[in-house]
Design an enzyme around this catalytic site. Structure first.
Site, PDB file in Angstrom:
ATOM      1  N   ASP A 124       0.852  -1.190   0.000  1.00  0.00           N
ATOM      2  CA  ASP A 124       0.000   0.000   0.000  1.00  0.00           C
ATOM      3  C   ASP A 124       0.892   1.245   0.000  1.00  0.00           C
ATOM      4  O   ASP A 124       1.968   1.241  -0.602  1.00  0.00           O
ATOM      5  CB  ASP A 124      -0.922  -0.030   1.223  1.00  0.00           C
ATOM      6  CG  ASP A 124      -2.293   0.534   0.929  1.00  0.00           C
ATOM      7  OD1 ASP A 124      -2.372   1.749   0.687  1.00  0.00           O
ATOM      8  OD2 ASP A 124      -3.277  -0.225   0.928  1.00  0.00           O
ATOM      9  N   HIS A 164      -3.623   5.835   3.510  1.00  0.00           N
ATOM     10  CA  HIS A 164      -4.429   4.684   3.112  1.00  0.00           C
ATOM     11  C   HIS A 164      -3.917   3.384   3.724  1.00  0.00           C
ATOM     12  O   HIS A 164      -4.684   2.572   4.248  1.00  0.00           O
ATOM     13  CB  HIS A 164      -4.429   4.593   1.585  1.00  0.00           C
ATOM     14  CG  HIS A 164      -5.405   3.630   1.009  1.00  0.00           C
ATOM     15  ND1 HIS A 164      -5.118   2.301   0.827  1.00  0.00           N
ATOM     16  CD2 HIS A 164      -6.669   3.809   0.551  1.00  0.00           C
ATOM     17  CE1 HIS A 164      -6.154   1.699   0.272  1.00  0.00           C
ATOM     18  NE2 HIS A 164      -7.116   2.592   0.098  1.00  0.00           N
ATOM     19  N   SER A 444     -11.416  -1.067  -0.626  1.00  0.00           N
ATOM     20  CA  SER A 444     -10.133  -1.048   0.088  1.00  0.00           C
ATOM     21  C   SER A 444     -10.306  -1.388   1.554  1.00  0.00           C
ATOM     22  O   SER A 444      -9.366  -1.848   2.207  1.00  0.00           O
ATOM     23  CB  SER A 444      -9.477   0.334  -0.019  1.00  0.00           C
ATOM     24  OG  SER A 444      -8.939   0.546  -1.293  1.00  0.00           O
TER      25      SER A 444
END
EC number: 3.4.21.-
Length: 702
Positions: A124, A164, A444
């Protein structure tokens, strides 16, 4: 009021390129990658070798100007080459460290497992391993952007910060004020996207290789492209990683609700592809005096819409974000602005929320994660609201469990795989971010929930293979209702209690009959039921819902002894008119000791509306007067023609006109030396013998 402007993983696909720019390519090769890399360094001094891949692919990633790459493709050791796909995301602004009133605990009650001893790799944007809820579980990793062992999220000193990966990691294994699904799992970060969330598929592939070499039990990829094809370097690498003993969990993408939108690497057959669903939710509507309420269409990965208070609103944004709108809701026209730019400007006003007015499809959005509540309304709805109301008042009604509008749908072109594999929570998910916590939604968020559950399952069954664990997972997912389709829900909503309490699982529970040829009167798929319990397992089949063009031949009832297995053939007989229909899909059901189990099936007919051809064109890096047209053919064609028109729609050139085109990837070099600079349209027309399909691509000649 401060808001967090978070990361979105959005693939940026372009049909033009600047000749002076360096580009990255993944080159699949014959031979030892390290030796080939040395050869490239010696013979091509202006090319930079970024990575070598020797575990999941035999390949190298190279970067350089087009003129410096021009001879490389002629080398005998080059098998194939793909432009590395680029990822880009907006920056995080005004980060908040405030503690929410109610932090979640995602632990599964039906098992004592906590993920102890299980290694989970998160590919990520990095992980903020200093976060108090993650510091104990973080055990290391690698940064393929800076090429060091510090996969920290990008901070303001690096450029545009990100968050994220930290949010994803918290869902899996936070262990502090918030607790993830597997709070004692060991988390490893693999930073494949740098400042602002920018990276390429070359970075992601390098991170995946490193995670495999570090022997991660489970690897989470909450990222993707917009290519619905199983034939990309990253998809092939995912399948190979699975074969080498690693569970790979991939988010399906946020480009729903249309079919055929699930994207690579979620298209990889062996990936566990996760779509987003919701339970125990409510539908919010804005009340209008004329009696016609307006649905709250919340943008994926934005903050929850304010439903407890009334707020005045201000229409338009005359000051580009310089006016302070604290205590008000901003209503702004999209016009030619991007969603990202609108949200960025809205954050500067400190408005309570943002209503985006658009003449486009209000559900056709680009996800831009932010803690600011963002919804999309039509121009007609905005006009009614302005006519009757000066305040925004929201009411809520309970809604049935369902699939998130944004969750990407399948199936996969070319191999007709049912994707996603299953659904998990992906709407309004609270988790860790650098300096605090935030509420996001998206596939996600659904993928790491499944990753956490697999960590618990792996702890309980340390010797189980990835295939066995995957089949157990899919055997305990249930469609929301009779209207659910496998191409949007896979096996259904993950039932964690059934998963950990069960004494059976079904091998090959997805009945993927593939593409139906006209001369095929029937097709057979088989499932194997594994009885892992101490008692015999009774099996009976329910009569399937009548299908106009399919007759099912199902097995007889039977009993499977303890600790044994039995294979059952399932046959579909097709009527003559079947080929005229599109995608046939649904669920067959059986009873296992009176517990109902659903088997998703999917058959693609010749009239299915799948994208027959998906083409893209870019200036060829090997010669500035050439372009490369790449097109993916899902199934063989009877005829194909590709023509070029200028901006005034005058015919410029026929690129190809050919009969009998086979399925798979094709490439055509295009001589553009006589084209002047400007806009062109590449018109693709394909015929499969019964129907004609068109595609138009814009191309900018530098």
């Amino acid at each position: 009021m401060r808001f967090l402007f978070a990361l979105t993983l959005t693939i940026i696909m372009t049909t033009s390129t600047v000749l002076a720019e360096d580009m990255t390519w993944i080159v699949e090769i014959d031979g030892d990658p390290d030796q080939i890399a040395e050869k490239i360094k010696r013979d091509y001094p202006f090319l930079e070798v970024l990575y070598t891949y020797d575990t999941l692919l035999q390949a190298v990633a190279i970067k350089g100007a087009q003129d410096d790459i021009k001879d490389l493709h002629q080398e005998t050791w080059v098998n194939d080459y793909d432009r590395a796909q680029s990822y880009e995301s907006p920056a995080i602004q005004n980060q908040s460290s405030s503690l929410p009133d109610d932090l979640p605990n995602y632990q599964v009650e039906s098992t004592d497992a906590t993920g102890e001893g299980i290694k989970v790799g998160v590919i990520d944007t990095g992980i903020d391993y200093t976060h108090p809820d993650l510091s104990a579980q973080y055990q290391g990793g690698f940064d393929v952007i800076d090429f060091d062992e510090d996969p920290m999220e990008s901070t303001t000193k690096d450029g545009m910060p990100t968050n994220h990966g930290t949010h994803v990691a918290g869902i899996i294994a936070a262990n502090g004020d918030m607790e993830g699904v597997a709070p004692n799992a060991s988390i490893y970060g693999y930073r494949a996207l740098g400042p602002g969330g920018v990276g390429t598929s070359a970075h992601v592939l390098a991170a995946l290789e490193q995670a495999v070499k570090d022997d991660m039990n489970i690897i989470n990829l909450s990222l993707g492209t917009n290519i619905n094809s199983p034939d990309t370097p990253l998809s092939k690498a995912v399948n190979q990683a699975f074969d080498l003993g690693h569970l790979i969990v991939v988010a399906s993408g946020n480009s729903g609700p249309e079919d055929w939108t699930v994207s690579t690497p979620a298209t990889a057959q062996k990936a566990i592809t996760v779509g987003a669903g919701y339970t125990d939710q409510s539908q919010a509507t804005i009340e209008v005096f004329d009696g016609k309420s307006i649905p709250v269409r919340q943008m994926p990965q934005s903050g929850p819409w304010p439903i407890e208070e009334r707020f005045p609103y201000q229409y338009k944004m005359e000051t580009n974000g310089t006016t302070n709108l604290q205590g008000k809701i901003l209503m702004a026209n999209k016009k030619d602005k991007s969603y990202t730019k609108l949200i960025t400007e809205a954050i500067k006003t400190e408005a309570e929320a943002l209503m985006i007015v658009t003449n486009e499809d209000p559900n056709d959005w680009t996800a831009t994660p932010t803690t600011m509540p963002v919804i999309v309304i039509t121009q007609e709805e905005a006009d009614r609201l302005r006519k009757h109301e000066t305040w925004i008042e929201t009411s809520t009604q309970p809604i049935e469990d369902g699939i998130a509008e944004f969750s990407a749908r399948g199936p996969v072109t070319s191999d007709w795989t049912i994707k996603p594999d299953l659904l998990a929570p992906g709407v309004n998910v609270m988790s860790t971010i650098p300096g605090g916590y935030a509420n996001f939604q998206g596939t996600s968020m659904a993928a790491p929930y499944v990753t956490g559950v697999l960590a618990l399952l792996k702890q309980n069954q340390p010797n189980a293979t990835p295939e066995e664990l995957k089949q157990q997972l899919l055997s305990h997912a249930t469609p929301f209702n009779q209207d659910s389709r496998p191409s949007e829900a896979g096996s259904g909503w993950l039932d964690v209690q059934s998963l950990f309490d069960s004494t059976y699982y079904i091998e090959s529970n997805k009945l993927q009959f593939g593409y139906h040829q006209a001369d095929q009167p029937s097709k057979t798929q088989s499932i194997t039921v594994h009885n892992t319990g101490e008692e015999p397992l009774d099996i009976s089949w329910n009569i399937p819902k009548r299908h106009e063009h399919i007759n099912w031949e199902l097995p007889l009832s039977e009993t499977i002894p303890a600790h044994s297995e039995k294979t059952f053939p399932i046959q579909a007989h097709f009527h003559k008119k079947f080929k005229k229909k599109g995608v046939h899909e649904g669920y067959l059901s059986l009873e296992l000791d009176s517990e109902s189990v659903n088997l998703p099936y999917l058959i693609v007919g010749q009239a299915a509306d799948y994208p027959r051809i998906n083409a893209e064109i870019a200036v060829e890096p090997f010669a500035e007067d050439e372009a490369m047209l790449t097109y993916y053919v899902a199934d063989s064609l009877k005829a194909l023609s590709i023509d070029v028109y200028d901006a005034s729609f005058n015919h410029v050139q026929t690129i190809t006109k050919q009969p009998d085109v086979s399925s798979g990837k094709h490439e055509e070099k295009v001589d553009i030396s006589q084209w002047s600079s400007g806009l062109y349209y590449v018109m693709v027309q394909a015929n499969d013998g019964e129907q004609t399909f068109d595609q138009s691509i814009e191309f900018h000649r530098p």
